[in-house]
Enzyme design. Structure first.
Site, PDB file in Angstrom:
ATOM      1  N   GLU A  69       0.807  -1.061  -0.015  1.00  0.00           N
ATOM      2  CA  GLU A  69       0.058   0.072   0.171  1.00  0.00           C
ATOM      3  C   GLU A  69       0.881   1.364   0.121  1.00  0.00           C
ATOM      4  OE1 GLU A  69      -2.612   2.322   3.219  1.00  0.00           O
ATOM      5  OE2 GLU A  69      -2.843   0.213   3.133  1.00  0.00           O
ATOM      6  N   GLU A  74      -1.439  11.511   3.622  1.00  0.00           N
ATOM      7  CA  GLU A  74      -2.276  11.445   4.570  1.00  0.00           C
ATOM      8  C   GLU A  74      -2.049  12.766   5.448  1.00  0.00           C
ATOM      9  OE1 GLU A  74      -3.193   7.185   6.042  1.00  0.00           O
ATOM     10  OE2 GLU A  74      -1.067   7.444   5.976  1.00  0.00           O
TER      11      GLU A  74
END
Length: 192
Positions: A69, A74
């Site tokens: 991933e 973020e």
């Protein structure tokens, strides 16, 4: 909670109960998958306690975390001056591991950049030996095959804004709704 208006994709997070949940937001997943290349997204992110906007890559063909991933960006809503990037993978025993880095910058007037105040370009360049993470053209983090196993599994783009979760905790009395995550473009490049 997702719509296109005035040429921008809008993900709107609201305090409106739905199907047993307190909040509404959206997660959009691209259909196109590719291993390696440059993945670039220009976005204006939301910010408030408990809001977790993310721009990331995820495979469909392998169970997580075996295919990896790549978290291009973020943001903890409680930290408006910080964004982060991460790479998740499985170690030799199949256990989840990750490497991550937080990023802050100073603007031309000497003040800390408040990421939600404007559009920024978040990007990852992924090849067989490393993944490089950028914000506005500045490389701030690199994961190399000398440190971690770099995935070769094709991945698709995921754009979402989570409300709550373990990254920034839940909303509280200071949380402001609605919150809007704006995406100007998503571009994917392949090396020739």
């Amino acid at each position: 909670q997702a719509a296109v208006a005035e040429g921008l994709l809008r993900i709107t997070s609201v305090l409106e109960p739905y199907e047993g949940k307190l909040y509404r937001s959206a997660r959009l997943e691209g259909r196109f998958e590719q291993a390696y290349g440059r993945f670039e997204i220009r976005a204006k992110i939301p910010t408030t306690q408990g809001i977790w906007p993310a721009i990331w890559l995820l495979p469909r063909t392998k169970r997580w975390p075996l295919g990896g991933e790549i978290d291009i960006m973020e943001h903890k809503g409680s930290e408006p001056h910080t964004v982060s990037s991460a790479y998740h993978f499985a170690d030799e025993t199949g256990k989840h591991r990750y490497v991550t880095a937080r990023y802050q910058a100073i603007d031309e007037s000497g003040r800390a950049v408040r990421w939600p105040d404007g559009f920024h370009v978040y990007a990852a360049e992924w090849d067989p030996k490393e993944i490089r993470f950028y914000v506005d053209g500045v490389e701030h983090f690199r994961a190399t095959s000398a440190e971690v196993p770099i995935s070769s599994t094709p991945m698709h783009v995921v754009l979402n804004t989570a409300v709550g979760g373990n990254f920034d905790g839940g909303p509280d009395a200071s949380t402001i709704f609605p919150q809007v995550h704006l995406i100007d473009y998503v571009r994917v490049y392949k090396r020739q």
